[in-house]
Design a protein around this motif. Structure first.
Motif, PDB file in Angstrom:
ATOM      1  N   LEU A 161      -0.886  13.704   1.083  1.00 50.56           N
ATOM      2  CA  LEU A 161      -1.377  13.348  -0.252  1.00 50.56           C
ATOM      3  C   LEU A 161      -2.573  12.405  -0.109  1.00 50.56           C
ATOM      4  O   LEU A 161      -2.509  11.235  -0.523  1.00 50.56           O
ATOM      5  CB  LEU A 161      -0.267  12.658  -1.054  1.00 50.56           C
ATOM      6  CG  LEU A 161       0.993  13.497  -1.312  1.00 50.56           C
ATOM      7  CD1 LEU A 161       2.196  12.585  -1.591  1.00 50.56           C
ATOM      8  CD2 LEU A 161       0.762  14.418  -2.515  1.00 50.56           C
ATOM      9  N   GLY A 219       7.421   6.625  -3.691  1.00 51.34           N
ATOM     10  CA  GLY A 219       8.148   7.823  -3.296  1.00 51.34           C
ATOM     11  C   GLY A 219       8.185   8.072  -1.796  1.00 51.34           C
ATOM     12  O   GLY A 219       8.745   9.087  -1.358  1.00 51.34           O
ATOM     13  N   LYS A 240      -3.936   4.116  -0.544  1.00 47.23           N
ATOM     14  CA  LYS A 240      -4.204   2.811  -1.156  1.00 47.23           C
ATOM     15  C   LYS A 240      -4.565   1.824  -0.056  1.00 47.23           C
ATOM     16  O   LYS A 240      -4.103   1.955   1.094  1.00 47.23           O
ATOM     17  CB  LYS A 240      -2.963   2.276  -1.878  1.00 47.23           C
ATOM     18  CG  LYS A 240      -2.097   3.322  -2.535  1.00 47.23           C
ATOM     19  CD  LYS A 240      -2.347   3.475  -4.007  1.00 47.23           C
ATOM     20  CE  LYS A 240      -1.469   4.596  -4.550  1.00 47.23           C
ATOM     21  NZ  LYS A 240      -1.515   4.706  -6.002  1.00 47.23           N
ATOM     22  N   THR A 243      -3.826   9.816  -2.625  1.00 45.02           N
ATOM     23  CA  THR A 243      -3.030   8.650  -3.039  1.00 45.02           C
ATOM     24  C   THR A 243      -3.184   7.466  -2.081  1.00 45.02           C
ATOM     25  O   THR A 243      -2.443   6.489  -2.197  1.00 45.02           O
ATOM     26  CB  THR A 243      -1.524   9.015  -3.089  1.00 45.02           C
ATOM     27  OG1 THR A 243      -1.071   9.268  -1.749  1.00 45.02           O
ATOM     28  CG2 THR A 243      -1.263  10.217  -3.969  1.00 45.02           C
ATOM     29  N   THR A 276       0.797  -1.229   0.000  1.00 45.48           N
ATOM     30  CA  THR A 276       0.000   0.000   0.000  1.00 45.48           C
ATOM     31  C   THR A 276       0.831   1.281   0.000  1.00 45.48           C
ATOM     32  O   THR A 276       0.296   2.365  -0.219  1.00 45.48           O
ATOM     33  CB  THR A 276      -0.910   0.049   1.254  1.00 45.48           C
ATOM     34  OG1 THR A 276      -0.075  -0.028   2.421  1.00 45.48           O
ATOM     35  CG2 THR A 276      -1.899  -1.107   1.254  1.00 45.48           C
ATOM     36  N   GLY A 277       2.108   1.169   0.250  1.00 49.63           N
ATOM     37  CA  GLY A 277       2.925   2.380   0.345  1.00 49.63           C
ATOM     38  C   GLY A 277       3.364   2.885  -1.023  1.00 49.63           C
ATOM     39  O   GLY A 277       3.545   2.113  -1.965  1.00 49.63           O
ATOM     40  N   LEU A 278       3.537   4.191  -1.097  1.00 49.66           N
ATOM     41  CA  LEU A 278       3.960   4.814  -2.353  1.00 49.66           C
ATOM     42  C   LEU A 278       5.439   4.554  -2.595  1.00 49.66           C
ATOM     43  O   LEU A 278       6.247   4.547  -1.650  1.00 49.66           O
ATOM     44  CB  LEU A 278       3.719   6.320  -2.294  1.00 49.66           C
ATOM     45  CG  LEU A 278       2.316   6.763  -1.895  1.00 49.66           C
ATOM     46  CD1 LEU A 278       2.231   8.292  -1.922  1.00 49.66           C
ATOM     47  CD2 LEU A 278       1.266   6.144  -2.801  1.00 49.66           C
TER      48      LEU A 278
END
Lengths: 249, 249, 249, 249, 249, 249
Positions: E178, E38, E183, E181, E34-36
């Motif tokens: 953010l 970035g 998830k 974004t 689930t982590g971006l």
């Protein structure tokens, strides 16, 4: 003067009257079915040596191996990686700077060298920039086909099929200087294809006989002689201009 | 054959009959009051080009800038640092290996190059050693003065004052090949001093006119011609021997 | 003095009376069926430590891993690539120079190190040469077998079968210093073959048990002791000579 | 086993029963008014050599020069730059991997080495990661003071004035192993100051006699012996654990 | 101020009142299901940009690619090798030093960067140490989770399943900044396993979905906001402390 | 898609439908009296992010520091040396290639980057060429001002005073995207001078306020918006063309 045929004291005397030097630089790489492997370093050497007959300019030994990784799929090509090339140009330039040269013009014979030579210049300039000091000398890159009038003449001589590699103009220059090495071969198509430049095997798959967009059979000794004469005169003027350039305080 | 005056397909054909190549390698550095700056790369080039007239051997372009940091105190010297030199030799060799050359002989003209060239060879061999694989080709270093009979002839020609730098033997070779470049100068003492090699300013302080232990005025075109003839013949034999050397399975 | 068993202030005091230091340098690599992997760094360490008992000289820690890529086919060999070796020698030397050492003698125990060590010296000298300044210190390379009288004694002790690797002389030295590590083994032929040095797998194919031209069973503690005594005395004299060497202004 | 006192065939046999090795690694740097310059490489060497008396483990030669740039303001310090250190560790590790070692434990004696050693490991792992392949071996870093129980013992022995550099625990270890080298000196303050680590001259300005937070006079041979005994036993267990670690498929 | 949204003359003015700068530095790498990608450069950027709203501090552009070789087995990860990372940090720092910055704080968002960043600092400090000069500026590394109070808050927010990679705290911060974004994904086990970090394929075999010891579903925007607020305030204090630090003469 | 705002599994899914990616690349350097230091990396980022709203293309994080050594005389400039830049680009590209990307387009915002980026590409291609293998992916460099139609529009918008650095077109783009950062300043002459690019102090002496040949006050948000719209559409088409390019067998 040719540096390599001089003594150190002759160079020391030259430095009393001029701080400028020309370094012919090229590549040793396949040049299609008829071109010499040495074409790209022979052309600037031929032009520079011709120029030195016309003016008091100093010509360094020729830097004969450049960045030609994409031609390694054809026998005889010798290439430096860009990182090696940048390091070597740096050592050449720093050597010349030790002696007091202030204007160093690289007369280049290979399009594939351009990016690495400019990166090498920036690497050298950066040393001074990070140290907050003036460098004390300047470099410039001049492709022989960009000398004043030369590109125009080549386009007039070869309005079609000049192309980008194994061009009739460069082959004409070696024919003029080294007539005993003129080669002939049948090739098709008459004008080679064009396309992007990638790794060596990709290059060979795209350009089967090594030419890019060119029809080198149009070359002739006479056309080569005209190109050399024009280029040598232009080089003398370019060196004069570069030598006179003043640096802001 | 001279590689740079050949086409890629001529080299491809050569590789059908031989996998060996000679790379003349030297240095561009001061050679005393009368020697040419190019002496150390001209000598192996002259010998190799002479040899190629006598046998079907292939000569690469000349590697003309070597490790000459100690000569940077004299104008005109151009040097690579050892690290740059090692990287560049590596790229030359790896290029030749791409084409299938299996025996690469460096014909060297500069004593100061020896350590760096051997280190470069080890750097290349080490890639295979760390990867636990065979390299597939071999390199050898041959100084022209170590070619069979050449050292003996030089000692017979110049029993005193041969020295270690700006020697009469190397200058004789360039005189033979390039008679229009013969220079004369007065120098004292007749035989230059000897001593250790350190950084450039130390070198210049020890060796005021650039000579080391030599009296180059003993050089003559005739002696140069004898040296070149002998060396060229020896090089042909040496290449034959190296080419025949088998590698253990 | 042994540097690593001293305090920084003891070294500071030493620098008041001497600016010289010995760095034992070798390699950790196979030495045939009976030789220790550490032979090449143990020998210069043994000799240097013996010398420091006889004179007021300073011994640095031992540089124990060198350039031994060709021995990597035998278990236990540890090698630096030449480029790494050159960088590391540079950092050792620059560290010592920070403290004011002016004469740095590398006492070497491995022939395969020679080229890289000399290239490393040139890399360091080149920094000063490109910067147009004096370096302020000098380095010299001395193989222990080249110390005055040592080669002669070894040849007298082992007129046949001394060879080039896993020699009876080096093994004798470790036997003298470390008698508890003496090994024996059967090997054939009595005198090992000779040949060129290439990559590791080539080396192992040529030299099946690791020896080159040698018959190490001739080694004995007594012979080792005689070699160490002579070498230690010669090293003291060599350091004295090097320390007294004056540098031209 | 001590690798450097073994033959290559003994190591080959060892590899039949174990694929693990310990590399003692440290630094040669000032250790305050009484500490030996070699302290940081002597400590892991002493502990590893003690451990090898207690179990069938293999000890590599000691990596004796590490990253000690901040100590260069004190005479006798020898340092590699991180980039050199990373390259050298890489060559050591790749050499050992050639022979089939699968678990390589660096027993470290210098806090200043930690970042560079870990960066070196990542540099090696990255080769495999960029090539999308398994590496085939694993490395781990173990500071001797982090061996099971050792930190606790040191804190119990030296509840005050242990500090971060020239600590009584490390000096006690060298006192136990090398009693003939024990030094004494007067220093003030009794417990040295603490602070950040920067370049060498900044370091010397902050830490006048080289100590950081420590009172090394608390060291004793007995305390050193207790630390070595505990550390050697812990190292044996740690090697056993690391050797048994399985790698996921 | 944000450096990249300023003109050069605005920075020149800033330097009249402060010589300090914050460089957010992180990595672009997989962060579990689930982590971006970035996450590790977004977190320090978010915190630094929040801090610059609260105080007159200067924030450099974000150094967004770090040392993440072990994550290359998961799509989207971009990594520098440590050697490249060290060179790049060096050029950033030397650029800032040219302008007169004296305190350079790297606010780091990736644990895998720590060793290479510290090695980079040492590489820079070493230049001054080998040259026996003061550097004139100082660097410090600050992980955002080590800012005063932040680790305590994260442990209070996530007493179980915080873990070491793809942690709920870092994901909460990106959720706060953010929210579009965010998830979600199902994953098992709820808390990911732990283990050593090696090459990329080993990593993926150990950590199937990319998490290490964490349960990122515990993240929430509110918790992220609390972390950012606390971290931004702490960063302002840390910069103030670092800016005031005096350097010994 | 923006890579850094995606999870690794989203990228894995993207790779099922496309193997292409855009990397915005620029520089952080002075842009005259009114331009933002980030202009050269903001412009390609703005265009690429706009394009990703219009088509299913993937945008990598922005490579925000490039080769700007000549601007180091102005506060706030951050530059990589070409050698560092080449190494870093290599690691970015090799990371993307690990994941299976086959077409990597660098959307560039800084003319000074061009040589180094092309040299970096050649360095990567050379690895495959020396190894006699296909690379498996291709790179291309696209300056945003060379996107189809963009140069024409800029010339129409700014027929005089567009210049080469701190141009009204690039400043217009940042004004459109970041209207809160619009700066004004008086400057003379209205159109800045032109000249060669050398080291930083030379640059500042030639170009007192940082502009080269430009009159940035002509910029407006509206013109910037028109440029971005056109460039984003052209980029989508360019990516489509590049993605469809087939590689010869």
């Amino acid at each position: 003067m040719l540096l390599h045929l001089s003594t150190w004291s002759e160079i020391e005397q030259y430095l009393q009257r001029s701080r400028s030097i020309v370094v012919p630089i090229g590549s040793n790489e396949q040049h299609g079915p008829t071109g010499l492997l040495g074409t790209d370093w022979l052309c600037p050497e031929i032009i520079a040596h011709e120029a030195h007959k016309r003016a008091d300019i100093l010509i360094a030994p020729t830097f004969n191996i450049g960045m030609a990784q994409h031609h390694l799929g054809f026998a005889g090509t010798i290439s430096l990686r860009p990182s090696t090339f940048i390091a070597a140009i740096g050592d050449w330039v720093r050597s010349l700077a030790v002696h007091g040269f202030e204007k160093i013009l690289f007369l280049n014979g290979h399009g594939g060298n351009v990016a690495s030579i400019e990166a090498a210049f920036s690497e050298i300039y950066a040393e001074a920039s990070f140290a907050k000091r003036r460098l004390g000398f300047a470099m410039t890159l001049c492709n022989w086909w960009d000398l004043e009038g030369v590109g125009e003449l080549a386009r007039a001589q070869f309005p079609e099929g000049h192309g980008a590699h194994a061009t009739p103009s460069e082959i004409a220059i070696t024919q003029w200087a080294l007539p005993e090495t003129i080669k002939t071969a049948h090739y098709t198509p008459q004008i080679a294809p064009s396309g992007p430049i990638r790794e060596a095997l990709d290059f060979r798959a795209r350009f089967a006989d090594g030419r890019m967009g060119s029809d080198p059979a149009q070359a002739s000794r006479e056309r080569g002689g005209a190109l050399v004469t024009l280029a040598a005169d232009s080089l003398v003027r370019e060196m004069d201009r570069f030598s006179r350039e003043t640096v802001p305080a």
